[in-house]
Design a protein around this motif. Structure first.
Motif, PDB file in Angstrom:
ATOM      1  N   GLY A  18       0.786  -1.224   0.000  1.00  0.00           N
ATOM      2  CA  GLY A  18       0.000   0.000   0.000  1.00  0.00           C
ATOM      3  C   GLY A  18       0.813   1.266   0.000  1.00  0.00           C
ATOM      4  N   SER A  19       2.104   1.162   0.271  1.00  0.00           N
ATOM      5  CA  SER A  19       2.932   2.365   0.365  1.00  0.00           C
ATOM      6  C   SER A  19       3.850   2.554  -0.834  1.00  0.00           C
ATOM      7  CB  SER A  19       3.776   2.328   1.641  1.00  0.00           C
ATOM      8  OG  SER A  19       4.679   1.229   1.612  1.00  0.00           O
ATOM      9  N   GLU A  20       4.125   1.471  -1.561  1.00  0.00           N
ATOM     10  CA  GLU A  20       5.047   1.586  -2.688  1.00  0.00           C
ATOM     11  C   GLU A  20       4.347   2.296  -3.862  1.00  0.00           C
ATOM     12  OE1 GLU A  20       2.733  -1.970  -3.775  1.00  0.00           O
ATOM     13  OE2 GLU A  20       3.484  -1.106  -1.910  1.00  0.00           O
ATOM     14  N   PRO A  21       5.114   2.889  -4.785  1.00  0.00           N
ATOM     15  CA  PRO A  21       4.528   3.707  -5.858  1.00  0.00           C
ATOM     16  C   PRO A  21       3.453   2.995  -6.675  1.00  0.00           C
ATOM     17  CG  PRO A  21       6.900   4.039  -5.773  1.00  0.00           C
ATOM     18  CD  PRO A  21       6.584   2.938  -4.796  1.00  0.00           C
ATOM     19  N   ARG A  22       3.643   1.701  -6.952  1.00  0.00           N
ATOM     20  CA  ARG A  22       2.657   0.989  -7.770  1.00  0.00           C
ATOM     21  C   ARG A  22       1.303   0.946  -7.074  1.00  0.00           C
ATOM     22  NH1 ARG A  22       3.467  -2.721 -11.964  1.00  0.00           N
ATOM     23  NH2 ARG A  22       1.641  -4.001 -12.442  1.00  0.00           N
ATOM     24  N   SER A  23       1.299   0.622  -5.761  1.00  0.00           N
ATOM     25  CA  SER A  23       0.042   0.576  -5.010  1.00  0.00           C
ATOM     26  C   SER A  23      -0.629   1.944  -4.969  1.00  0.00           C
ATOM     27  CB  SER A  23       0.284   0.107  -3.572  1.00  0.00           C
ATOM     28  OG  SER A  23       0.539  -1.261  -3.511  1.00  0.00           O
ATOM     29  N   VAL A  24       0.160   2.970  -4.695  1.00  0.00           N
ATOM     30  CA  VAL A  24      -0.390   4.327  -4.610  1.00  0.00           C
ATOM     31  C   VAL A  24      -1.021   4.718  -5.933  1.00  0.00           C
ATOM     32  CG1 VAL A  24       0.192   6.762  -4.307  1.00  0.00           C
ATOM     33  CG2 VAL A  24       1.222   5.032  -2.804  1.00  0.00           C
ATOM     34  N   TYR A  25      -0.312   4.415  -7.029  1.00  0.00           N
ATOM     35  CA  TYR A  25      -0.826   4.775  -8.359  1.00  0.00           C
ATOM     36  C   TYR A  25      -2.129   4.042  -8.665  1.00  0.00           C
ATOM     37  CZ  TYR A  25      -1.324   5.099 -13.389  1.00  0.00           C
ATOM     38  OH  TYR A  25      -1.831   5.303 -14.643  1.00  0.00           O
ATOM     39  N   ILE A  26      -2.143   2.724  -8.447  1.00  0.00           N
ATOM     40  CA  ILE A  26      -3.324   1.935  -8.814  1.00  0.00           C
ATOM     41  C   ILE A  26      -4.524   2.311  -7.952  1.00  0.00           C
ATOM     42  CG2 ILE A  26      -4.306  -0.397  -8.868  1.00  0.00           C
ATOM     43  CD1 ILE A  26      -1.623  -1.419  -9.796  1.00  0.00           C
ATOM     44  N   LYS A  27      -4.309   2.491  -6.658  1.00  0.00           N
ATOM     45  CA  LYS A  27      -5.429   2.867  -5.785  1.00  0.00           C
ATOM     46  C   LYS A  27      -6.001   4.223  -6.178  1.00  0.00           C
ATOM     47  CE  LYS A  27      -5.268   1.746  -1.368  1.00  0.00           C
ATOM     48  NZ  LYS A  27      -4.834   1.522   0.027  1.00  0.00           N
ATOM     49  N   ASP A  28      -5.125   5.157  -6.533  1.00  0.00           N
ATOM     50  CA  ASP A  28      -5.594   6.465  -6.983  1.00  0.00           C
ATOM     51  C   ASP A  28      -6.368   6.333  -8.288  1.00  0.00           C
ATOM     52  OD1 ASP A  28      -5.538   9.499  -6.985  1.00  0.00           O
ATOM     53  OD2 ASP A  28      -4.462   9.096  -8.853  1.00  0.00           O
ATOM     54  N   MET A  29      -5.845   5.521  -9.208  1.00  0.00           N
ATOM     55  CA  MET A  29      -6.515   5.303 -10.494  1.00  0.00           C
ATOM     56  C   MET A  29      -7.921   4.731 -10.287  1.00  0.00           C
ATOM     57  SD  MET A  29      -5.501   2.546 -13.444  1.00  0.00           S
ATOM     58  CE  MET A  29      -6.163   1.179 -12.476  1.00  0.00           C
ATOM     59  N   LEU A  30      -8.028   3.724  -9.438  1.00  0.00           N
ATOM     60  CA  LEU A  30      -9.319   3.076  -9.208  1.00  0.00           C
ATOM     61  C   LEU A  30     -10.306   4.044  -8.548  1.00  0.00           C
ATOM     62  CD1 LEU A  30      -8.038  -0.383  -7.905  1.00  0.00           C
ATOM     63  CD2 LEU A  30      -8.975   0.109 -10.162  1.00  0.00           C
ATOM     64  N   SER A  31      -9.818   4.859  -7.625  1.00  0.00           N
ATOM     65  CA  SER A  31     -10.715   5.791  -6.942  1.00  0.00           C
ATOM     66  C   SER A  31     -11.258   6.840  -7.904  1.00  0.00           C
ATOM     67  CB  SER A  31      -9.983   6.475  -5.780  1.00  0.00           C
ATOM     68  OG  SER A  31      -8.989   7.376  -6.249  1.00  0.00           O
ATOM     69  N   ARG A  32     -10.538   7.112  -8.987  1.00  0.00           N
ATOM     70  CA  ARG A  32     -10.945   8.146  -9.937  1.00  0.00           C
ATOM     71  C   ARG A  32     -11.874   7.625 -11.026  1.00  0.00           C
ATOM     72  NH1 ARG A  32      -5.450  11.330 -11.331  1.00  0.00           N
ATOM     73  NH2 ARG A  32      -6.889  12.697 -12.457  1.00  0.00           N
ATOM     74  N   TRP A  33     -12.141   6.328 -11.039  1.00  0.00           N
ATOM     75  CA  TRP A  33     -13.128   5.820 -12.000  1.00  0.00           C
ATOM     76  C   TRP A  33     -14.484   6.495 -11.791  1.00  0.00           C
ATOM     77  CZ3 TRP A  33     -12.432  -0.252 -12.258  1.00  0.00           C
ATOM     78  CH2 TRP A  33     -11.225  -0.540 -12.918  1.00  0.00           C
ATOM     79  N   SER A  34     -14.788   6.844 -10.535  1.00  0.00           N
ATOM     80  CA  SER A  34     -16.092   7.447 -10.238  1.00  0.00           C
ATOM     81  C   SER A  34     -16.188   8.894 -10.737  1.00  0.00           C
ATOM     82  CB  SER A  34     -16.364   7.410  -8.731  1.00  0.00           C
ATOM     83  OG  SER A  34     -15.349   8.091  -8.010  1.00  0.00           O
ATOM     84  N   ASP A  35     -15.075   9.469 -11.237  1.00  0.00           N
ATOM     85  CA  ASP A  35     -15.130  10.800 -11.832  1.00  0.00           C
ATOM     86  C   ASP A  35     -15.806  10.780 -13.201  1.00  0.00           C
ATOM     87  OD1 ASP A  35     -13.762  11.742  -9.642  1.00  0.00           O
ATOM     88  OD2 ASP A  35     -11.806  11.796 -10.633  1.00  0.00           O
ATOM     89  N   ALA A  36     -15.877   9.597 -13.800  1.00  0.00           N
ATOM     90  CA  ALA A  36     -16.477   9.474 -15.136  1.00  0.00           C
ATOM     91  C   ALA A  36     -17.994   9.657 -15.053  1.00  0.00           C
ATOM     92  CB  ALA A  36     -16.140   8.117 -15.738  1.00  0.00           C
ATOM     93  N   ASP A  37     -18.608   9.925 -16.199  1.00  0.00           N
ATOM     94  CA  ASP A  37     -20.066   9.986 -16.283  1.00  0.00           C
ATOM     95  C   ASP A  37     -20.667   8.614 -16.524  1.00  0.00           C
ATOM     96  OD1 ASP A  37     -20.308  12.896 -16.131  1.00  0.00           O
ATOM     97  OD2 ASP A  37     -19.333  12.880 -18.103  1.00  0.00           O
ATOM     98  N   ALA A  38     -19.845   7.691 -17.041  1.00  0.00           N
ATOM     99  CA  ALA A  38     -20.345   6.356 -17.390  1.00  0.00           C
ATOM    100  C   ALA A  38     -19.168   5.403 -17.509  1.00  0.00           C
ATOM    101  CB  ALA A  38     -21.128   6.414 -18.704  1.00  0.00           C
TER     102      ALA A  38
END
Length: 501
Positions: free
Chosen positions: A200-220
């Motif tokens: 959860g602390s290494e760059p890959r985890s941080v990047y992927i978790k941020d990416m997944l959380s931003r899926w909800s920014d989409a309209d669809a």
């Protein structure tokens, strides 16, 4: 009356073959069904050149436009040839993924250019799930934005939950409960190495978790699957992603370009075989198994007596672009299989969709990447699963346990991943034979194939209606945005409505 003005849609896939092709399939679908659309497929200059080479004119519809963005791998500390995922060494994958974010300024500029050319923003932007930042670009211009999931619903829902919560860090048990989905257990061996090592602390985890959380920014969200085929998986995905999700699969495209000089030889060999008698083997365009696994697979295949076509690459621990060494297979294996007429070993690329479409192909030993899954099931071909990475293990689990169209033979390609020749022999005979298990698998495959066909039935199919509903939502958003800005008359806004897709 003045002819209706064409409206632009923008498609932006991740820099990988397995993502670009489903986007091209979507581009072709939109272009064929809507003469009023100009479909812009965006990628880096290198990948646009590859698309042009793989789909030379007039392979793609005239209303599909390929638009390129500048990208320099070396500027991000990557090897100079790391223009797409398949060319990126494993140790550079995190850096490559982050480097893709550098495309944002050029992408914004391109959208502004399209807006200026057309006198209005695009109707919608459809971006890869690796590029959720495109939502902010879209929303600044009032453009409808969608994430496009090129994988399956169940696999992506599990992928989402595992990376978001890292539940394997909270238990020592092999059976890992998923935080988001009570009752769903994932075996530790289903987890790829990158996820097993994540804390959860290494760059890959941080990047992927941020990416997944931003899926909800989409309209669809659009997804390349079928509602009736993945009911459970779609329920799971809809639980964790709070935007409308429209399945529009199966979307497949086959390149007319054939880089393998022995293509004719492959099909001459297949033509000489009985219907459903040949096993096709491939682990995808970006991965391979270990040397010891390769040996076990070869020995098990030979012991099974089943005929096969094997698209083979060097083992995963060796240079994937290097020469193949005979020592990775049993002594004189290729010569013996060729002389006996039992097997054909194809080094490098093979025309997969055409092989799966051939009458003599009876099953597919696959890594269970989603494109391969759809290609196999769409052609009515059962799957022998050997998942390796990403969400491939959950894919295999769903295919076997829920759909009944797959039998897993091995799992993973890590040092700890095992493959047993006896298991290979047994499973290959079981799936390729004429016993009750084989008959049941083929019956289930045919049922899924019928669901896929029905999904695009004109007017009533679930994928047909999914795309129609998506476009209606995009048009509605465009109309609202135009009214707010006061830039369009009532007649003009009406001219872009569709009554059917």
């Amino acid at each position: 009356m003045e002819a209706r003005k064409r409206q632009h849609v923008v498609l932006f896939p991740y820099l990988a073959h397995g993502h670009i092709n489903p986007f091209l399939a979507l581009a072709e679908l939109l272009a064929r069904r809507h003469a009023d659309l100009t479909v812009n497929v965006v990628n880096t200059h290198f990948n646009i050149q590859n698309i042009n080479a793989s789909f030379p004119p007039p392979s793609l519809s005239s209303s599909v436009r390929l638009r390129s963005l500048p990208f320099s791998p070396a500027a991000h500390g990557l090897p100079p040839d790391a223009h797409h995922f398949a060319a990126v060494p494993v140790q550079h994958i995190p850096a490559f993924t982050l480097a893709c974010n550098s495309l944002q300024p050029a992408f914004e500029q391109l959208i502004e250019e399209i807006t200026e050319e057309d006198g209005r923003p695009p109707l919608c932007i459809i971006a890869d799930f690796f590029f959720p930042w495109t939502a902010s670009v879209a929303h600044r211009l009032g453009v409808f934005h969608s994430i496009y999931i090129t994988g399956g619903a169940y696999g992506m829902a599990v992928y989402f939950s595992l990376w978001t919560h890292l539940p394997h860090r909270q238990t020592a048990a092999d059976e890992i409960p998923l935080t988001d989905f009570p009752g769903v257990l994932i075996h530790r061996s289903h987890l790829p190495k990158q996820l097993l090592d994540a804390d959860g602390s290494e760059p890959r985890s941080v990047y992927i978790k941020d990416m997944l959380s931003r899926w909800s920014d989409a309209d669809a969200m659009l997804i390349n699957t079928v509602e009736e085929m993945e009911t459970t998986g779609l329920q799971m995905l809809r639980k964790v992603v709070p935007v409308p999700i429209w399945p529009i699969g199966p979307l497949l495209i086959s390149s007319p370009y054939t880089p393998n000089a022995d293509k004719d030889g492959i099909f001459e060999w297949l033509d000489s075989k009985s219907p459903a008698s040949v096993l096709y083997i491939s682990f995808g365009s970006q991965n391979s198994i270990t040397a010891s696994q390769m040996m076990e697979l070869a020995v098990g295949l030979e012991a099974s007596g089943v005929q096969f076509v094997w698209a083979i690459r060097p083992p995963v621990e060796f240079d994937q672009k290097g020469d193949f060494k005979a020592e990775w297979l049993p002594e004189k294996f290729e010569e013996r299989m060729r002389e006996q007429g039992t097997g054909m070993v194809v080094h490098g690329w093979a025309p997969q969709l055409e092989i799966l479409s051939h009458a003599s192909t009876g099953a597919f030993l696959s890594h269970c990447g989603w494109n391969s899954v759809l290609e196999s099931l769409r052609r009515g071909v059962p799957i022998i699963g050997w998942p390796l990475a990403a969400e491939q293990s959950p894919n295999a689990k769903m295919l076997e346990e829920e759909l009944g169209v797959c039998v897993e033979v091995a799992r993973g390609n890590m040092e700890s991943s095992k493959a047993e020749r006896k298991v290979v022999e047994r499973v290959v005979r079981e799936v390729m034979g004429g016993g009750e298990r084989a008959k049941e698998i083929r019956r289930r495959v045919e049922e899924v194939r019928e669901l896929m066909n029905a999904a695009w039935k004109e007017g009533v199919g679930s994928s047909f209606r999914g795309l129609e509903d998506f476009l209606r939502a995009a048009v509605s958003n465009s109309t609202r945005a135009s009214k707010v800005e006061g830039r369009r008359t009532h007649g003009e806004s009406e001219s872009h409505g569709w009554t059917s897709v």
